[in-house]
Design an enzyme around this catalytic site. Structure first.
Site, PDB file in Angstrom:
ATOM      1  N   HIS A  69      17.107 -36.980  -4.194  1.00 21.00           N
ATOM      2  CA  HIS A  69      16.213 -37.281  -3.068  1.00 21.00           C
ATOM      3  C   HIS A  69      14.824 -36.692  -3.277  1.00 21.00           C
ATOM      4  O   HIS A  69      14.113 -36.439  -2.311  1.00 21.00           O
ATOM      5  CB  HIS A  69      16.827 -36.755  -1.764  1.00 21.00           C
ATOM      6  CG  HIS A  69      18.167 -37.340  -1.475  1.00 21.00           C
ATOM      7  ND1 HIS A  69      18.343 -38.671  -1.141  1.00 21.00           N
ATOM      8  CD2 HIS A  69      19.408 -36.803  -1.520  1.00 21.00           C
ATOM      9  CE1 HIS A  69      19.629 -38.907  -0.971  1.00 21.00           C
ATOM     10  NE2 HIS A  69      20.304 -37.794  -1.201  1.00 21.00           N
ATOM     11  N   CYS A  82       0.854  -1.187   0.000  1.00 25.95           N
ATOM     12  CA  CYS A  82       0.000   0.000   0.000  1.00 25.95           C
ATOM     13  C   CYS A  82       0.892   1.239   0.000  1.00 25.95           C
ATOM     14  O   CYS A  82       1.825   1.330   0.794  1.00 25.95           O
ATOM     15  CB  CYS A  82      -0.953   0.083   1.184  1.00 25.95           C
ATOM     16  SG  CYS A  82      -2.188  -1.201   1.207  1.00 25.95           S
ATOM     17  N   TRP A 130      -2.769  -2.754  -1.767  1.00 28.96           N
ATOM     18  CA  TRP A 130      -2.449  -4.187  -1.821  1.00 28.96           C
ATOM     19  C   TRP A 130      -3.387  -4.815  -0.798  1.00 28.96           C
ATOM     20  O   TRP A 130      -3.218  -4.646   0.407  1.00 28.96           O
ATOM     21  CB  TRP A 130      -0.986  -4.403  -1.440  1.00 28.96           C
ATOM     22  CG  TRP A 130      -0.494  -5.800  -1.633  1.00 28.96           C
ATOM     23  CD1 TRP A 130       0.075  -6.328  -2.761  1.00 28.96           C
ATOM     24  CD2 TRP A 130      -0.486  -6.857  -0.667  1.00 28.96           C
ATOM     25  NE1 TRP A 130       0.423  -7.641  -2.545  1.00 28.96           N
ATOM     26  CE2 TRP A 130       0.086  -7.990  -1.272  1.00 28.96           C
ATOM     27  CE3 TRP A 130      -0.925  -6.962   0.661  1.00 28.96           C
ATOM     28  CZ2 TRP A 130       0.246  -9.207  -0.615  1.00 28.96           C
ATOM     29  CZ3 TRP A 130      -0.763  -8.180   1.326  1.00 28.96           C
ATOM     30  CH2 TRP A 130      -0.180  -9.275   0.683  1.00 28.96           C
ATOM     31  N   LYS A 190      13.307 -15.654  -8.608  1.00 34.01           N
ATOM     32  CA  LYS A 190      13.150 -14.598  -9.630  1.00 34.01           C
ATOM     33  C   LYS A 190      12.206 -15.091 -10.723  1.00 34.01           C
ATOM     34  O   LYS A 190      11.308 -14.381 -11.135  1.00 34.01           O
ATOM     35  CB  LYS A 190      14.487 -14.245 -10.285  1.00 34.01           C
ATOM     36  CG  LYS A 190      15.445 -13.366  -9.541  1.00 34.01           C
ATOM     37  CD  LYS A 190      15.047 -11.948  -9.346  1.00 34.01           C
ATOM     38  CE  LYS A 190      14.210 -11.800  -8.093  1.00 34.01           C
ATOM     39  NZ  LYS A 190      14.873 -11.388  -6.902  1.00 34.01           N
ATOM     40  N   GLU A 230      17.647 -18.283  -5.455  1.00 34.13           N
ATOM     41  CA  GLU A 230      17.342 -16.941  -5.946  1.00 34.13           C
ATOM     42  C   GLU A 230      16.886 -16.989  -7.413  1.00 34.13           C
ATOM     43  O   GLU A 230      15.934 -16.301  -7.799  1.00 34.13           O
ATOM     44  CB  GLU A 230      18.575 -16.030  -5.784  1.00 34.13           C
ATOM     45  CG  GLU A 230      18.460 -14.646  -6.365  1.00 34.13           C
ATOM     46  CD  GLU A 230      17.377 -13.766  -5.723  1.00 34.13           C
ATOM     47  OE1 GLU A 230      16.767 -14.196  -4.730  1.00 34.13           O
ATOM     48  OE2 GLU A 230      17.143 -12.683  -6.257  1.00 34.13           O
ATOM     49  N   ARG A 274       4.309  -0.575  -4.478  1.00 36.16           N
ATOM     50  CA  ARG A 274       3.929  -1.010  -3.131  1.00 36.16           C
ATOM     51  C   ARG A 274       2.580  -1.722  -3.108  1.00 36.16           C
ATOM     52  O   ARG A 274       2.149  -2.228  -2.066  1.00 36.16           O
ATOM     53  CB  ARG A 274       3.871   0.199  -2.191  1.00 36.16           C
ATOM     54  CG  ARG A 274       5.183   0.927  -2.057  1.00 36.16           C
ATOM     55  CD  ARG A 274       5.020   2.093  -1.130  1.00 36.16           C
ATOM     56  NE  ARG A 274       4.721   1.665   0.208  1.00 36.16           N
ATOM     57  CZ  ARG A 274       5.634   1.338   1.120  1.00 36.16           C
ATOM     58  NH1 ARG A 274       6.907   1.409   0.816  1.00 36.16           N
ATOM     59  NH2 ARG A 274       5.275   0.947   2.316  1.00 36.16           N
ATOM     60  N   ASN A 325      -2.149   2.264   5.453  1.00 37.80           N
ATOM     61  CA  ASN A 325      -1.258   1.148   5.105  1.00 37.80           C
ATOM     62  C   ASN A 325      -1.024   0.389   6.402  1.00 37.80           C
ATOM     63  O   ASN A 325      -0.543   0.972   7.373  1.00 37.80           O
ATOM     64  CB  ASN A 325       0.053   1.732   4.549  1.00 37.80           C
ATOM     65  CG  ASN A 325       1.161   0.713   4.446  1.00 37.80           C
ATOM     66  OD1 ASN A 325       0.899  -0.479   4.325  1.00 37.80           O
ATOM     67  ND2 ASN A 325       2.392   1.171   4.480  1.00 37.80           N
ATOM     68  N   GLY A 326      -1.391  -0.898   6.435  1.00 39.60           N
ATOM     69  CA  GLY A 326      -1.217  -1.680   7.661  1.00 39.60           C
ATOM     70  C   GLY A 326      -2.451  -2.526   7.912  1.00 39.60           C
ATOM     71  O   GLY A 326      -3.281  -2.716   7.018  1.00 39.60           O
ATOM     72  N   GLU A 378       8.550 -15.427  -9.517  1.00 37.02           N
ATOM     73  CA  GLU A 378       7.952 -14.115  -9.200  1.00 37.02           C
ATOM     74  C   GLU A 378       7.455 -13.393 -10.446  1.00 37.02           C
ATOM     75  O   GLU A 378       6.369 -12.832 -10.431  1.00 37.02           O
ATOM     76  CB  GLU A 378       9.009 -13.197  -8.557  1.00 37.02           C
ATOM     77  CG  GLU A 378       9.176 -13.333  -7.078  1.00 37.02           C
ATOM     78  CD  GLU A 378      10.219 -12.348  -6.535  1.00 37.02           C
ATOM     79  OE1 GLU A 378       9.971 -11.802  -5.466  1.00 37.02           O
ATOM     80  OE2 GLU A 378      11.273 -12.125  -7.171  1.00 37.02           O
ATOM     81  N   LYS A 381       6.497  -4.785  -3.202  1.00 39.81           N
ATOM     82  CA  LYS A 381       7.936  -4.705  -2.957  1.00 39.81           C
ATOM     83  C   LYS A 381       8.264  -4.610  -1.476  1.00 39.81           C
ATOM     84  O   LYS A 381       9.226  -5.191  -1.004  1.00 39.81           O
ATOM     85  CB  LYS A 381       8.521  -3.492  -3.683  1.00 39.81           C
ATOM     86  CG  LYS A 381      10.019  -3.432  -3.516  1.00 39.81           C
ATOM     87  CD  LYS A 381      10.683  -2.832  -4.700  1.00 39.81           C
ATOM     88  CE  LYS A 381      12.183  -2.971  -4.607  1.00 39.81           C
ATOM     89  NZ  LYS A 381      12.646  -4.321  -4.904  1.00 39.81           N
TER      90      LYS A 381
HETATM   91  C1  G6P Z   1       9.086  -8.815  -0.830  1.00 36.26           C
HETATM   92  C2  G6P Z   1       9.679  -8.512  -2.188  1.00 36.26           C
HETATM   93  C3  G6P Z   1      11.002  -9.249  -2.353  1.00 36.26           C
HETATM   94  C4  G6P Z   1      11.938  -8.919  -1.199  1.00 36.26           C
HETATM   95  C5  G6P Z   1      11.292  -9.187   0.164  1.00 36.26           C
HETATM   96  C6  G6P Z   1      12.122  -8.627   1.304  1.00 36.26           C
HETATM   97  O1  G6P Z   1       8.682 -10.136  -0.784  1.00 36.26           O
HETATM   98  O2  G6P Z   1       8.775  -8.881  -3.211  1.00 36.26           O
HETATM   99  O3  G6P Z   1      11.611  -8.842  -3.575  1.00 36.26           O
HETATM  100  O4  G6P Z   1      13.090  -9.703  -1.314  1.00 36.26           O
HETATM  101  O5  G6P Z   1      10.024  -8.537   0.222  1.00 36.26           O
HETATM  102  O6  G6P Z   1      12.195  -7.226   1.185  1.00 36.26           O
HETATM  103  P1  G6P Z   1      13.271  -6.356   1.918  1.00 36.26           P
HETATM  104  O7  G6P Z   1      12.905  -4.938   1.599  1.00 36.26           O
HETATM  105  O8  G6P Z   1      13.134  -6.649   3.388  1.00 36.26           O
HETATM  106  O9  G6P Z   1      14.609  -6.734   1.408  1.00 36.26           O
END
Ligand code: G6P
Length: 616
Positions: free
Chosen positions: A512, A2, A74, A493, A489, A27, A100-101, A496, A611
């Protein structure tokens, strides 16, 4: 998670609010809305979907006022509908609020308000709060010499359990906004005859670089001429106005198609910024200005603990590997969300590192508070200057990579890997690493930007590989040792941003379980650099090929992958072990980016993600 923005000044508020919302869209992007105060009346426009939809909706309204608030959502409580979009207006029409919250006790609040005759038109927790503010406004008409508007917000917030960053306008108070925060980020931009409230700097940087970071439990009252900050307990706060060093260019796309692409290609410069000024004069170790621990105190530590979420957690795993490998000191890594509730036993001489690009992730903030409550010193590794995590930590290391806007983290991740590698060096040089090995290590770190440039030169080849592999629906990523977290990672990626089901595993674990997935329909991205266990890596690739699994092998220059094992090869420069994870990350960032583009996905705003995750 948000985005909120508010404006008080002399300009038409809606123009500035919509620009701010566009910059905050990362956001959350389920729906968006705006409320503008005009002629002692609050006008609201809101719409499901991206800010673009709101822009069209706003064109149908006459929003000319110079005070307003806006929100990009969001969803938490209530589906994605126009009615659930913010701002929410109290049933008497006097207040509009953006939030937001999460208000955890909204149900009991709502029952109380219904009994008092207030009505509701959404399923959100937020609507309970705006009505509670209206209730206090009616109940306590006399505020003495205090602002009645500010006082009713303050009183309502005393009943809230949960988290909030809010901004409120009142139809009786033209030119005023009251905003407040608890756990959700909120800043005040102080411009020329104008004030802007926002979730983060990107929303206001085009108008001012002077900002006040609000702290938890603080409320700010903005009027056309001044602002005042008080605490929930009514103490006056002397504000500190900080100067932000980012410029608006850093938040623009330029010639790139997506922020993710821009941020991948920015990595050489970003890594240089992370390293700048952080090597000792003799070139044999790292140095950090913000740890607030003397070398003697640091030397006494016998264990390190790292917490993070998502991509940042992967950076923690690499730091664990490098610290244990080079400094021979044990490291614990936890998901922030698990650490908060797991009650982990730890030795007294443990130092915590909270890794977070945004510095606002609620789970990492919670983990930080839990570690501090237990009496541990906590360092922040984070990118956003002045963030909640940076402020609450005892010290820390800023990443200095500039704003990261693409939801999928790229340059912030490789920068976190760099910080981890530097910490490993710092600890190792306090213990058994020789001067000569330290010098070699530093040279390797300084060479990383050039190595990354070399990998980026292969973008056209990786794009072709992506075209060939974009049609698959499942993919495995396998790697060992420091490249196991990079396999995680790579898989993260890809899933996502392209919605391809992907899993990362330590390569030898394949047999396994994941081996059951392997067929001509499930390709594997396999990290096979030159290393002590190269032959074992080759055996694993052979096992994949024996089951007709397509393979993309990421290997180092000069390394021979036996004929027939790799359907595609991506070569990275041969490099020091400490920097291998950084260099090996770049091809999988490019691969997932190009696959997502090939599949027509909205790379910078993947579905359901945000994000900065400021709810639990
Ligand atoms: C969300 C984002 C990720 C990020 C994670 C942690 O899930 O989509 O891309 O890695 O938060 O965010 P931060 O700001 O704590 O690194």
């Amino acid at each position: 998670m948000c985005g909120i923005v508010g404006y008080v000044g002399k300009q038409k508020a809606v123009t500035i609010l919509l620009e701010g919302l566009k910059r905050l869209e990362y956001r959350g992007y389920d729906s968006a809305g705006v409320a503008v105060l005009q002629n002692n009346h609050i006008d609201v426009a809101k719409k499901v979907g991206r800010v673009e939809n709101l822009v069209k909706e706003v064109a149908r309204h006459q929003l000319t006022g110079t005070t307003g608030i806006a929100h990009t959502r969001w969803a938490t409580h209530g589906g994605v509908t126009d009615a659930n979009a913010h701002p929410h207006v109290s049933s008497d029409g006097k207040f509009a609020l953006i939030h937001n919250g999460v208000i955890e006790n909204f149900a009991s609040m709502k029952r109380f308000l219904l009994s008092k005759g207030y009505t509701f038109s959404s399923e959100t927790d937020t609507e309970a709060l705006v009505n509670l503010i209206a209730y206090h406004y009616q109940k306590e008409p006399q505020a003495g010499d205090k602002s009645r508007f500010l006082e009713s917000v303050r009183r309502a917030l005393m009943h809230v359990e949960g988290t909030y960053g809010i901004a409120v306008v009142c139809s009786d108070a033209p030119g005023e906004i009251v905003a407040a925060r608890k756990a959700s980020p909120l800043i005040l931009g102080v411009g020329e005859e104008e004030y802007i409230i926002a979730s983060d700097v990107s929303a206001l940087i085009s108008r001012t670089q002077n900002v006040v970071y609000l702290k938890d439990g603080e409320l700010v009252h903005v009027t056309p001429k001044r602002f005042t900050i008080i605490t929930q307990a009514e103490e006056d706060v002397s504000p500190i106005v900080n100067r932000v060093t980012w410029t608006v260019d850093a938040t623009e796309l330029g010639s790139y198609s997506h922020f993710m692409e821009k941020e991948i290609f920015e990595q050489p410069a970003a890594l240089e910024n992370t390293m700048r000024g952080r090597f000792s004069a003799d070139g044999s170790t790292a140095q950090f200005g913000g740890l607030n621990l003397s070398p003697v105190e640091f030397r006494q530590l016998d264990r390190f603990a790292f917490c993070g979420c998502g991509t940042a957690w992967h950076a923690c795993l690499v730091a664990e590997h490098l610290i244990e490998r080079f400094a021979r000191v044990p490291v614990e890594v936890d998901y922030s969300s698990e650490f908060r509730y797991r009650n982990t036993p730890l030795s007294g001489n443990t130092l915590f590192f909270m890794v977070s690009q945004s510095g606002e992730t609620i789970d990492t903030l919670g983990a930080l508070r839990e570690a501090k409550r237990k009496g541990y010193k906590v360092m922040a590794i984070n990118n956003s200057v002045g963030s909640s995590i940076a402020r609450e930590a005892d010290g820390g290391i800023y990443q200095h990579v500039g704003p990261e806007i693409g939801v999928a983290s790229t340059k912030a991740f490789t920068s976190q890997l760099m910080v981890g590698a530097m910490i490993a060096l710092y600890i190792a040089r306090m213990r058994d690493m020789s001067f000569a090995d330290g010098v070699q290590y530093v040279k390797a770190l300084k060479g990383v930007p050039d190595l990354v440039r070399k990998v980026l030169e292969q973008a056209p080849h990786i794009r072709n590989v992506a075209k060939r592999f974009a049609r698959y629906n499942d993919m495995l990523f396998l790697g060992r040792l420091s490249l196991f977290p990079i396999a995680l990672e790579g898989a993260l990626k890809l899933k996502e941003i392209s919605y391809i089901h992907a899993e990362g595993y330590p390569a030898a674990e394949m047999k396994h379980g994941p081996i059951a997935l392997i067929s001509e329909k499930c390709p594997t991205v396999f990290f096979a650099p030159q290393c002590e266990i190269f032959n074992k890596l080759v055996s694993s690739i052979q096992e994949i090929k024996a089951r007709r699994g397509p393979t993309i092998v990421v290997t180092t220059e000069g390394c021979e992958i036996p004929a027939g094992l790799a359907d595609e090869v991506i070569t990275i420069p041969d490099c020091h072990e400490a920097v291998l994870p950084i260099v090996a990350t770049v091809p999988v960032q490019l691969l997932s980016y190009y696959i997502a583009v090939e599949r027509g996905c909205d790379v910078d705003k993947p579905r359901n993600l945000a994000k900065s995750v400021t709810v639990e």
